[in-house]
Design an enzyme around this catalytic site. Structure first.
Site, PDB file in Angstrom:
ATOM      1  N   ILE A 135      29.490   2.812  55.562  1.00  0.00           N
ATOM      2  CA  ILE A 135      30.265   3.102  54.357  1.00  0.00           C
ATOM      3  C   ILE A 135      29.945   2.067  53.289  1.00  0.00           C
ATOM      4  O   ILE A 135      29.991   0.854  53.540  1.00  0.00           O
ATOM      5  CB  ILE A 135      31.780   3.069  54.647  1.00  0.00           C
ATOM      6  CG1 ILE A 135      32.172   4.202  55.600  1.00  0.00           C
ATOM      7  CG2 ILE A 135      32.578   3.136  53.351  1.00  0.00           C
ATOM      8  CD1 ILE A 135      32.092   5.590  55.010  1.00  0.00           C
ATOM      9  N   LYS A 136      29.623   2.560  52.096  1.00  0.00           N
ATOM     10  CA  LYS A 136      29.421   1.681  50.949  1.00  0.00           C
ATOM     11  C   LYS A 136      30.601   1.836  50.007  1.00  0.00           C
ATOM     12  O   LYS A 136      30.940   2.941  49.605  1.00  0.00           O
ATOM     13  CB  LYS A 136      28.110   2.030  50.245  1.00  0.00           C
ATOM     14  CG  LYS A 136      27.713   1.030  49.159  1.00  0.00           C
ATOM     15  CD  LYS A 136      28.052   1.508  47.781  1.00  0.00           C
ATOM     16  CE  LYS A 136      27.400   0.606  46.725  1.00  0.00           C
ATOM     17  NZ  LYS A 136      27.689   1.055  45.362  1.00  0.00           N
ATOM     18  N   GLN A 137      31.244   0.711  49.681  1.00  0.00           N
ATOM     19  CA  GLN A 137      32.445   0.760  48.862  1.00  0.00           C
ATOM     20  C   GLN A 137      32.489  -0.425  47.899  1.00  0.00           C
ATOM     21  O   GLN A 137      31.967  -1.496  48.198  1.00  0.00           O
ATOM     22  CB  GLN A 137      33.688   0.725  49.769  1.00  0.00           C
ATOM     23  CG  GLN A 137      35.023   0.841  49.071  1.00  0.00           C
ATOM     24  CD  GLN A 137      35.138   2.110  48.251  1.00  0.00           C
ATOM     25  OE1 GLN A 137      34.802   2.107  47.059  1.00  0.00           O
ATOM     26  NE2 GLN A 137      35.597   3.196  48.874  1.00  0.00           N
TER      27      GLN A 137
END
Length: 354
Positions: free
Chosen positions: A240-242
């Site tokens: 996940i990229k956040q």
């Protein structure tokens, strides 16, 4: 050669003690699946991922300066679509040529390079076996007038597989009018990617004008971004990229959706590491690694900002950083040095889980 804690402390400046000595008393680190050299064996071997997916995930974890640590540093450059090629590359025109993007990722010791179908495809035979490719399959196209905010498919999963990519990446604008369609499209793409043996990375962004209220931008609130992360792992994003959280209480301020008082009273505080810990918790307690954004380039403060973000991510239980504009909007040697400084945080044994 890596730098020691003294250089990291110097770059953190007045924030050094706050960030390096913080003890997290919200969600215990004992509950997390932390990055490590055995991460694929420990976490993903128990999943429904196929053997080729496991191999491709391991190829990402085994590349670059962070190889064997379980942490990852990714260079993403698809801003030529998202912000226009001129806006992105005019400060450093060599990056109009995608080969230089790949060269920067290699010189910068990255685990992988993420870019467009065309950008990676044009140099795939020369580089796909030298550094893991992540093909970004959808983008927000900004040439239409008036501008609209929508992620549309630019690439097919088979095209990524055929060029030898290790993974695909995609963005969903959670909260937007188009999010339901994007969820369906990306879920189908991720299912097919896993079937073909590719890993999956999701840019979990929130997007709705109502998420700005009373001068506060809740697009970067821990509770809203945390829920976006949880939706992302639900469609089997492996990573996940956040964006790094900057505030909290989006659900309450905007007065929508469902939340719980304990999210704010027990599971988070105002400390940036605790806010990021909540993002990690929403990634199945770290079973899907959380990589935070390096952010836009702001000039002379880029190095200090990047190191600060890396320290927060690592101490929260995250898996790494994805930094683009801070690296490629400057001469290549300086960009590589900035990427090395980020990686040095993850290589430094004195920067520990909070």
């Amino acid at each position: 050669m890596t730098v020691g804690i003294e250089k990291i402390e110097e770059l953190l400046g007045a924030d050094s003690k706050k960030l390096l000595e913080h003890k997290c008393t919200t969600i215990s680190s004992d509950s997390l699946h932390l990055p490590g050299s055995d991460f694929v064996d420990r976490v993903f071997c128990a999943s429904d991922r196929t053997i080729p997916v496991l191999r491709n995930l391991q190829s990402i974890y085994n590349a670059g300066r962070l190889a064997g640590t379980g942490y990852i540093s990714i260079l993403p450059v698809d801003q030529g679509i998202e912000h226009s090629a001129g806006a992105s590359f005019a400060p450093n025109p060599i990056y109009f040529d995608p080969e230089n993007i790949v060269k920067l990722a290699i010189e910068g010791g990255c685990n992988a390079v993420a870019s467009t179908l065309g950008g990676l495809g044009i140099v795939a035979r020369k580089y796909a076996h030298k550094i893991p490719f992540i093909v970004k399959v959808n983008h927000n196209e900004f040439l239409s007038y008036p501008n609209s905010y929508d992620q549309i498919m630019f690439a097919d999963v088979e095209q990524a597989a055929e060029m030898g990519a290790a993974a695909i990446g995609a963005t969903i604008y959670f909260g937007s009018d188009e999010s339901k369609r994007q969820i369906i499209e990306v879920s189908e793409a991720f299912k097919y990617a896993h079937k073909l043996g590719l890993a999956t990375i999701l840019w979990c962004y929130t997007r709705n004008s109502a998420f700005k209220k009373d001068g506060v931008d809740y697009h970067v609130s821990a509770d809203l971004t945390g829920q976006a992360n949880h939706l992302g792992v639900t469609i089997e994003a492996d990573i996940i990229k956040q964006k790094l959280p900057e505030n909290n209480g989006g659900f309450n301020a905007i007065n929508f959706g469902k939340t719980h008082k304990d999210v704010y009273a027990k599971l988070t505080t105002e400390h940036p590491i605790d806010l990021t810990r909540y993002q990690v918790a929403n990634c199945y307690m770290g079973r899907a690694g959380l990589i935070n954004s390096g952010g836009a380039s702001s000039g002379d403060t880029d190095l200090a900002e990047a190191v600060k973000t890396a320290v927060i991510n690592k101490r929260a239980g995250g898996m790494g950083l994805i930094s683009g504009r801070k690296a490629f909007q400057r001469p290549m040697d300086e960009g590589a040095a900035l990427l090395h400084a980020i990686q040095d945080v993850y290589l430094c044994k004195d920067v520990t889980i909070a």
